[in-house]
Motif scaffolding. Structure first.
Motif, mmCIF file in Angstrom:
data_model
loop_
_atom_site.group_PDB
_atom_site.id
_atom_site.type_symbol
_atom_site.label_atom_id
_atom_site.label_comp_id
_atom_site.label_asym_id
_atom_site.label_seq_id
_atom_site.Cartn_x
_atom_site.Cartn_y
_atom_site.Cartn_z
ATOM 1 N N VAL A 131 18.489 22.512 87.512
ATOM 2 C CA VAL A 131 19.816 23.132 87.554
ATOM 3 C C VAL A 131 20.834 22.210 86.904
ATOM 4 C CG1 VAL A 131 21.631 24.039 89.072
ATOM 5 C CG2 VAL A 131 19.211 24.388 89.654
ATOM 6 N N ILE A 132 20.753 20.918 87.253
ATOM 7 C CA ILE A 132 21.684 19.926 86.699
ATOM 8 C C ILE A 132 21.523 19.855 85.173
ATOM 9 C CG2 ILE A 132 22.227 17.452 86.628
ATOM 10 C CD1 ILE A 132 22.945 18.070 89.322
ATOM 11 N N MET A 133 20.254 19.958 84.748
ATOM 12 C CA MET A 133 19.983 19.881 83.308
ATOM 13 C C MET A 133 20.698 21.009 82.567
ATOM 14 S SD MET A 133 16.328 19.829 81.366
ATOM 15 C CE MET A 133 15.469 18.932 82.575
ATOM 16 N N ILE A 134 20.534 22.211 83.101
ATOM 17 C CA ILE A 134 21.175 23.368 82.451
ATOM 18 C C ILE A 134 22.697 23.198 82.442
ATOM 19 C CG2 ILE A 134 21.593 25.869 82.647
ATOM 20 C CD1 ILE A 134 18.686 25.954 83.900
ATOM 21 N N TYR A 135 23.206 22.806 83.622
ATOM 22 C CA TYR A 135 24.646 22.607 83.772
ATOM 23 C C TYR A 135 25.164 21.563 82.782
ATOM 24 C CZ TYR A 135 28.883 20.751 86.059
ATOM 25 O OH TYR A 135 30.141 20.277 86.320
ATOM 26 N N SER A 136 24.454 20.421 82.682
ATOM 27 C CA SER A 136 24.895 19.334 81.795
ATOM 28 C C SER A 136 24.858 19.766 80.331
ATOM 29 C CB SER A 136 24.013 18.104 81.959
ATOM 30 O OG SER A 136 23.869 17.777 83.292
ATOM 31 N N LEU A 137 23.772 20.506 80.001
ATOM 32 C CA LEU A 137 23.652 20.934 78.600
ATOM 33 C C LEU A 137 24.765 21.915 78.233
ATOM 34 C CD1 LEU A 137 19.775 21.212 78.189
ATOM 35 C CD2 LEU A 137 21.329 19.506 77.192
ATOM 36 N N VAL A 150 12.042 19.753 95.780
ATOM 37 C CA VAL A 150 13.401 20.289 95.882
ATOM 38 C C VAL A 150 14.307 19.548 94.898
ATOM 39 C CG1 VAL A 150 15.420 20.495 97.393
ATOM 40 C CG2 VAL A 150 13.141 21.057 98.266
ATOM 41 N N ILE A 151 14.182 18.231 94.859
ATOM 42 C CA ILE A 151 15.030 17.431 93.970
ATOM 43 C C ILE A 151 14.705 17.734 92.503
ATOM 44 C CG2 ILE A 151 15.535 15.070 93.223
ATOM 45 C CD1 ILE A 151 15.455 14.262 96.135
ATOM 46 N N LEU A 152 13.426 17.927 92.224
ATOM 47 C CA LEU A 152 13.037 18.268 90.856
ATOM 48 C C LEU A 152 13.677 19.601 90.434
ATOM 49 C CD1 LEU A 152 11.257 16.734 88.893
ATOM 50 C CD2 LEU A 152 9.415 18.330 89.388
ATOM 51 N N PHE A 153 13.698 20.534 91.389
ATOM 52 C CA PHE A 153 14.323 21.814 91.108
ATOM 53 C C PHE A 153 15.822 21.646 90.860
ATOM 54 C CE2 PHE A 153 16.542 25.653 92.584
ATOM 55 C CZ PHE A 153 16.009 26.575 91.694
ATOM 56 N N ILE A 154 16.464 20.823 91.698
ATOM 57 C CA ILE A 154 17.892 20.554 91.504
ATOM 58 C C ILE A 154 18.115 19.926 90.134
ATOM 59 C CG2 ILE A 154 19.880 19.219 92.342
ATOM 60 C CD1 ILE A 154 18.763 19.464 95.153
ATOM 61 N N SER A 155 17.195 19.065 89.727
ATOM 62 C CA SER A 155 17.364 18.395 88.438
ATOM 63 C C SER A 155 17.340 19.417 87.294
ATOM 64 C CB SER A 155 16.310 17.305 88.250
ATOM 65 O OG SER A 155 15.190 17.797 87.546
ATOM 66 N N GLY A 178 27.166 10.240 76.451
ATOM 67 C CA GLY A 178 26.134 9.615 77.296
ATOM 68 C C GLY A 178 26.030 10.208 78.690
ATOM 69 N N TRP A 179 26.996 10.982 79.119
ATOM 70 C CA TRP A 179 26.994 11.524 80.479
ATOM 71 C C TRP A 179 25.819 12.484 80.714
ATOM 72 C CZ3 TRP A 179 27.593 16.621 82.194
ATOM 73 C CH2 TRP A 179 27.737 16.766 83.578
ATOM 74 N N THR A 180 25.568 13.344 79.738
ATOM 75 C CA THR A 180 24.495 14.330 79.862
ATOM 76 C C THR A 180 23.160 13.635 80.100
ATOM 77 O OG1 THR A 180 25.699 15.492 78.148
ATOM 78 C CG2 THR A 180 23.564 16.404 78.774
ATOM 79 N N PHE A 181 22.899 12.634 79.257
ATOM 80 C CA PHE A 181 21.629 11.907 79.340
ATOM 81 C C PHE A 181 21.457 11.269 80.715
ATOM 82 C CE2 PHE A 181 19.308 7.881 78.728
ATOM 83 C CZ PHE A 181 18.086 8.412 78.348
ATOM 84 N N LEU A 182 22.530 10.601 81.188
ATOM 85 C CA LEU A 182 22.453 9.895 82.467
ATOM 86 C C LEU A 182 22.255 10.844 83.641
ATOM 87 C CD1 LEU A 182 25.014 6.959 82.390
ATOM 88 C CD2 LEU A 182 22.517 6.894 82.494
ATOM 89 N N SER A 183 23.068 11.914 83.684
ATOM 90 C CA SER A 183 22.978 12.785 84.858
ATOM 91 C C SER A 183 21.629 13.497 84.915
ATOM 92 C CB SER A 183 24.131 13.790 84.886
ATOM 93 O OG SER A 183 24.058 14.614 83.756
ATOM 94 N N ILE A 184 21.101 13.892 83.759
ATOM 95 C CA ILE A 184 19.772 14.520 83.776
ATOM 96 C C ILE A 184 18.719 13.505 84.230
ATOM 97 C CG2 ILE A 184 17.943 15.540 82.350
ATOM 98 C CD1 ILE A 184 20.117 16.786 80.610
ATOM 99 N N TRP A 212 18.563 12.584 88.165
ATOM 100 C CA TRP A 212 17.964 13.609 89.036
ATOM 101 C C TRP A 212 16.475 13.797 88.753
ATOM 102 C CZ3 TRP A 212 19.758 15.995 93.275
ATOM 103 C CH2 TRP A 212 21.108 15.779 93.563
ATOM 104 N N PHE A 213 16.137 13.786 87.472
ATOM 105 C CA PHE A 213 14.729 14.009 87.115
ATOM 106 C C PHE A 213 13.840 12.883 87.644
ATOM 107 C CE2 PHE A 213 11.114 13.929 84.144
ATOM 108 C CZ PHE A 213 10.655 15.227 84.350
ATOM 109 N N ILE A 214 14.267 11.632 87.358
ATOM 110 C CA ILE A 214 13.490 10.475 87.833
ATOM 111 C C ILE A 214 13.417 10.459 89.358
ATOM 112 C CG2 ILE A 214 13.543 7.939 88.050
ATOM 113 C CD1 ILE A 214 12.527 8.701 85.414
#
Ligand code: UDP
Ligand code: MG
Length: 319
Positions: A253-259, A246-251, A270-276, A279-281
């Protein structure tokens, strides 16, 4: 029809000096009637199991044993809790009995259900579960938590008889097979269904404890419920893995949103890199723990070393 089986009624007792005399009186009448009606052998007994009581329980049991030939007892070296005391009693009784019934010392479980249990036994059942038809006399809290617990166990995939406590009849051969279950975290009401054989239920109404107070305070009850869950289900471990996905899936979504935010220029450096990354890790770690959990679950069931099969009928025997 099995003629006159030897019945042992196993009763665990922890600090039960207030109830023992009354319990003895009622069980004596019951057994005498059953013997008179030729339903059970006259070698039948009530066996009290003293679970390391701190009061006069054991002295009273010995006294009763001296006076009444239908009563006997064993004493544990120290208090080991209801489930262990009960197991100790069952394993001792199986040496002498054809059929064993376990029940509590406070007679909350209606002893008249014994007749029904013996009937079902004569009909060819090896296990007869006593099931509480009404819990009117239990407090609202005890009733809802207990019933909720049985439902929750079902969700976890544990094969428990609904509203059945430890009031049950078991035949000698069930107890023989049961002695091969070596686990130490006991949850007897969940273990007996694992043994199999033909079984049935009898319904009875649960009474109030007639004297003394409950030896199962909330803390013991919660421990017991927790034991039941963790001894029977690896679903909580599996849940970690699901959560990881579930968290991987959210990550994602977050990735698309951040990009999108990066492309539209709406971010600080640096915000994009950190937020992705976070969640991914997080997702990867959760899945990894879940996979380890899966193996721990396997180790757990291997160490319990439950019997893999039990033969009920064997046509090869020539005797
Ligand atoms: N019991 C026991 N060892 C313990 C606690 C309880 O053998 O450490 C016995 C107790 O004497 C009784 C039975 O387990 O015969 C059920 O306990 P109780 O009636 O107090 O529980 P409740 O009916 O309140 O759930
Ligand atoms: Mg009770």
């Amino acid at each position: 029809m099995k003629k006159n089986p030897i019945l042992y009624v196993v009763v665990p007792c922890y600090n039960e000096e207030e109830v023992l005399h009354e319990t003895t009186k009622q069980l004596k009448a019951k057994l005498e009637k059953l013997i008179k009606d030729k339903k059970i052998s006259q070698d039948s007994r009530v066996m009290y199991v003293n679970d390391g009581s701190k009061d006069k329980t054991w002295e009273i049991i010995k006294e009763i044993h001296e006076k009444e030939k239908l009563f006997t007892g064993v004493s544990l070296s120290r208090n080991r809790g209801h489930q262990n005391a009960l197991l100790g009693g069952l394993m001792t009784a199986k040496e002498y009995a054809d059929v064993v019934i376990s029940m509590d010392a406070d007679l909350q479980d209606d002893i008249n259900a014994i007749d029904g249990m013996l009937e079902k036994y004569q009909e060819g059942n090896d296990i007869v579960y006593g099931v509480r038809s009404a819990r009117k006399k239990d407090s609202f809290f005890k009733r809802t938590t207990a019933e909720g617990f049985y439902k929750f166990m079902k969700v976890l995939g544990v094969d428990c008889v609904y509203n059945h406590a430890d009031y049950r009849l078991t035949s000698k051969r069930v107890l023989e097979e049961f002695s091969n279950y070596k686990e130490v975290n006991l949850f007897l009401r969940g273990m007996f269904p694992l043994v199999g054989f033909k079984s049935d239920v009898v319904y009875y109404e649960r009474n109030e404890r007639f004297a003394g107070e409950s030896k199962y305070p909330l803390k013991k009850m919660l421990n017991f419920a927790w034991d039941g869950i963790t001894s029977f289900s690896v679903k909580p471990l599996r849940f970690i893995c699901t959560l990881g996905f579930v968290i991987l899936f959210i990550s994602l979504v977050i990735m698309i949103y951040s990009l999108v935010r990066k492309i539209t220029g709406n971010t600080v450096d640096g915000w994009t890199f950190l937020s992705i990354s976070i969640w991914f890790i997080g997702g990867i770690q959760m899945i990894s723990i879940g996979i380890i959990g899966e193996y721990i679950g396997k180790i757990y069931s291997e160490t319990k070393a439950r019997p893999r099969f039990i033969i009920s009928e064997n046509l090869n025997r020539k005797d």
